[in-house]
Enzyme design. Structure first.
Site, PDB file in Angstrom:
ATOM      1  N   HIS A  72      92.109  76.554  39.797  1.00  0.00           N
ATOM      2  CA  HIS A  72      93.040  77.683  39.942  1.00  0.00           C
ATOM      3  C   HIS A  72      92.284  78.939  40.368  1.00  0.00           C
ATOM      4  CE1 HIS A  72      96.904  76.272  37.744  1.00  0.00           C
ATOM      5  NE2 HIS A  72      96.320  75.274  38.370  1.00  0.00           N
ATOM      6  N   TYR A 201     101.453  85.032  32.660  1.00  0.00           N
ATOM      7  CA  TYR A 201     101.456  85.734  31.370  1.00  0.00           C
ATOM      8  C   TYR A 201     102.504  86.839  31.441  1.00  0.00           C
ATOM      9  CZ  TYR A 201      96.832  83.676  30.278  1.00  0.00           C
ATOM     10  OH  TYR A 201      95.790  82.822  30.016  1.00  0.00           O
ATOM     11  N   PRO A 293      94.785  83.164  21.267  1.00  0.00           N
ATOM     12  CA  PRO A 293      94.686  82.345  22.488  1.00  0.00           C
ATOM     13  C   PRO A 293      94.926  83.085  23.814  1.00  0.00           C
ATOM     14  CG  PRO A 293      96.681  81.821  21.244  1.00  0.00           C
ATOM     15  CD  PRO A 293      95.917  82.786  20.416  1.00  0.00           C
ATOM     16  N   LYS A 297      89.944  81.891  25.643  1.00  0.00           N
ATOM     17  CA  LYS A 297      88.494  81.957  25.440  1.00  0.00           C
ATOM     18  C   LYS A 297      87.970  81.054  24.321  1.00  0.00           C
ATOM     19  CE  LYS A 297      87.263  84.661  28.688  1.00  0.00           C
ATOM     20  NZ  LYS A 297      87.386  83.769  29.838  1.00  0.00           N
ATOM     21  N   TYR A 385      88.119  86.785  32.890  1.00  0.00           N
ATOM     22  CA  TYR A 385      88.913  85.563  32.774  1.00  0.00           C
ATOM     23  C   TYR A 385      88.134  84.353  33.290  1.00  0.00           C
ATOM     24  CZ  TYR A 385      93.187  82.821  32.328  1.00  0.00           C
ATOM     25  OH  TYR A 385      94.118  81.891  31.939  1.00  0.00           O
TER      26      TYR A 385
HETATM   27  C1  PHB Z   1      97.312  76.445  27.572  1.00  0.00           C
HETATM   28  O1  PHB Z   1      97.550  75.917  28.664  1.00  0.00           O
HETATM   29  O2  PHB Z   1      97.481  75.830  26.513  1.00  0.00           O
HETATM   30  C2  PHB Z   1      96.826  77.850  27.540  1.00  0.00           C
HETATM   31  C3  PHB Z   1      96.530  78.486  28.733  1.00  0.00           C
HETATM   32  C4  PHB Z   1      96.095  79.801  28.713  1.00  0.00           C
HETATM   33  C5  PHB Z   1      95.954  80.466  27.515  1.00  0.00           C
HETATM   34  C6  PHB Z   1      96.227  79.825  26.319  1.00  0.00           C
HETATM   35  C7  PHB Z   1      96.672  78.507  26.324  1.00  0.00           C
HETATM   36  O3  PHB Z   1      95.554  81.766  27.523  1.00  0.00           O
END
Ligand code: PHB
Ligand code: APR
Length: 394
Positions: A72, A201, A293, A297, A385
């Site tokens: 990605h 997000y 989460p 990280k 990131y």
């Molecule tokens: C996930 O795909 O479970 C996931 C992806 C990004 C995050 C947290 C969890 O920041």
């Protein structure tokens, strides 16, 4: 029985460390409290930084990650209903992340371990490290009703937040730093095509939402819920309805829903213990630190501990540089606090918590808007990131 490194815990940290050490000819034994299927049943994040992916390659377990994982180059943040893409590749001069579920990665590591001649004891109970300040520490454990002793040079505590390793260090030798957030993440896994090919997000007045994925046929969605909420409170229908309300209109219209194949609530916590070692016992991954989460990280910070201990022990056994072990905690903590800060910042920027004052809410909205309106701001988000480089260890 005797080994060079006793590893407590067969999560991603313990398994990856074991495999890397094995590749260097360093003998290790893993002691794990539960059965392999139980370990594989845990659904967790799936965003791998380049440093993590490189470690998997070095460990010789990257074939499936490299063929089935998705690279990605970017992800989106939604603010006030407006979608903004962070082009990680462009902003960082070529870096990207790999989307590959922790469950798959753990399975690959388990298979590689089974093929190696290294021993893993699953369902080992009463695991207890001893004599960590001595030259020859050891670990005791029970297996099939009998007590055993494993002598070793070093102990790697990879046994997660609730494990025995951190608890074995006297209270007056460590300091714990913690922040609990008044909310949790309700996650749903479903065999439906993801609403967007990249992660989205969302900051929304009703609370945070995240559209993630495992593949182009399997989605992972999250919504922020109250701290008291239980999974039983959330039927699939209620979950999808709430998710739709938080998504921008074009995404809400495109969202394909389906039965959940997993549904769980994850608490949100920032936690760090200092130092991350006690004599010959080293703490790695969730045993030493937890992040909320939001910045993806958790797994990646665990990987940087694994890299640090693996590199140090390779130099200890290969070049006799035993003094390097004293630097383990200091080296780890630099990167750990960076990961903690980024996760805490992303969490504050994107959630709506009840305990935040109206003034602070305005500040967070203004701050994230400021970052998203400037190339410099977006670069700051992108480079964290994709992950900062690992420290050189000499
Ligand atoms: C996930 O795909 O479970 C996931 C992806 C990004 C995050 C947290 C969890 O920041
Ligand atoms: N004895 C032996 N094993 C134990 C003990 C114990 N007393 N306590 C816990 N364990 C085992 C757990 O059963 C688990 O399999 O240790 C393992 C720890 O694994 P994780 O909790 O997954 O921790 P870690 O390997 O550090 O993984 C890094 O990154 O994405 C995040 O939190 C996520 O698990 C992930 C973490």
């Amino acid at each position: 029985m005797r080994t060079q490194v006793a590893i407590i815990g067969a999560g991603p940290s313990g398994l990856l460390l074991g495999q890397l050490l094995h590749k260097q000819g360093i003998d290790n034994v893993i002691l794990e409290r539960v059965a392999p299927d139980y370990v594989l049943g845990r659904i967790r994040a799936g965003v791998l930084e380049k440093g993590f992916a490189d470690l998997m390659r070095e460990a010789g377990v990257a074939d499936r990650m490299d063929t089935e994982g998705e690279v990605h180059d970017g992800f989106e943040i939604v603010l006030n209903g407006q979608r903004k893409r962070i082009d990680m590749k462009e902003l960082t001069g070529g870096d990207a992340v790999i989307i590959y579920g922790q469950t798959e990665l753990t399975r690959d590591l388990m298979e590689a371990r089974a093929k190696s001649n290294q021993i893993t004891y699953y369902e080992a109970t009463n695991v207890q490290p001893h004599d960590m300040l001595e030259e020859q520490p050891y670990v005791t454990y029970m297996k099939d009703g009998k007590e055993y002793r494993l002598d070793c040079d070093y102990i790697a505590g990879c046994d997660g937040f609730h494990g025995v390793s951190r608890k074995s260090i006297p209270n007056d030798c460590i300091t714990e730093y913690e922040r609990l957030y008044p909310g949790g993440w309700l996650g749903v896994l479903s065999d439906t095509p993801p609403v967007n090919p990249e992660l989205v997000y969302v900051r929304h007045e009703r609370g945070f939402a995240l559209c993630s994925l495992r593949s182009q046929t399997r989605s992972r969605y999250y919504i922020q819920v109250g701290i008291e909420d239980k999974v039983e409170d959330w039927s699939d229908e209620r979950f999808w309805q709430e998710l739709k309300r938080r998504l921008p209109e074009d995404l809400a219209e495109k969202l394909i829903t389906g039965p959940s194949i997993e549904k769980s609530i994850a608490p949100m916590r920032s936690f760090v213990v200092e130092p991350m070692q006690y004599g010959r016992l080293f703490l790695l991954g969730d045993a030493a630190h937890i992040v909320p989460p939001t910045g993806a990280k958790g797994l990646n910070t665990a990987a940087s501990d694994v890299y640090t201990l693996y590199t140090i022990l390779t130099k200890v056994y290969g070049e006799g540089k035993t003094e390097l072990t004293e630097k383990y905690s200091e080296i780890c903590l630099r990167r750990v606090w960076n990961g903690e800060r980024f996760s805490w910042w992303m969490t504050n920027m994107l959630h709506n918590f009840d305990d935040t004052s109206d003034f602070d809410k305005k500040m967070y909205t203004s701050e994230i808007a400021y970052y998203l309106d400037s190339d410099a701001g977006m670069r700051v988000i992108a480079e964290q990131y994709v992950g900062l480089p690992f420290d050189k260890i000499e």
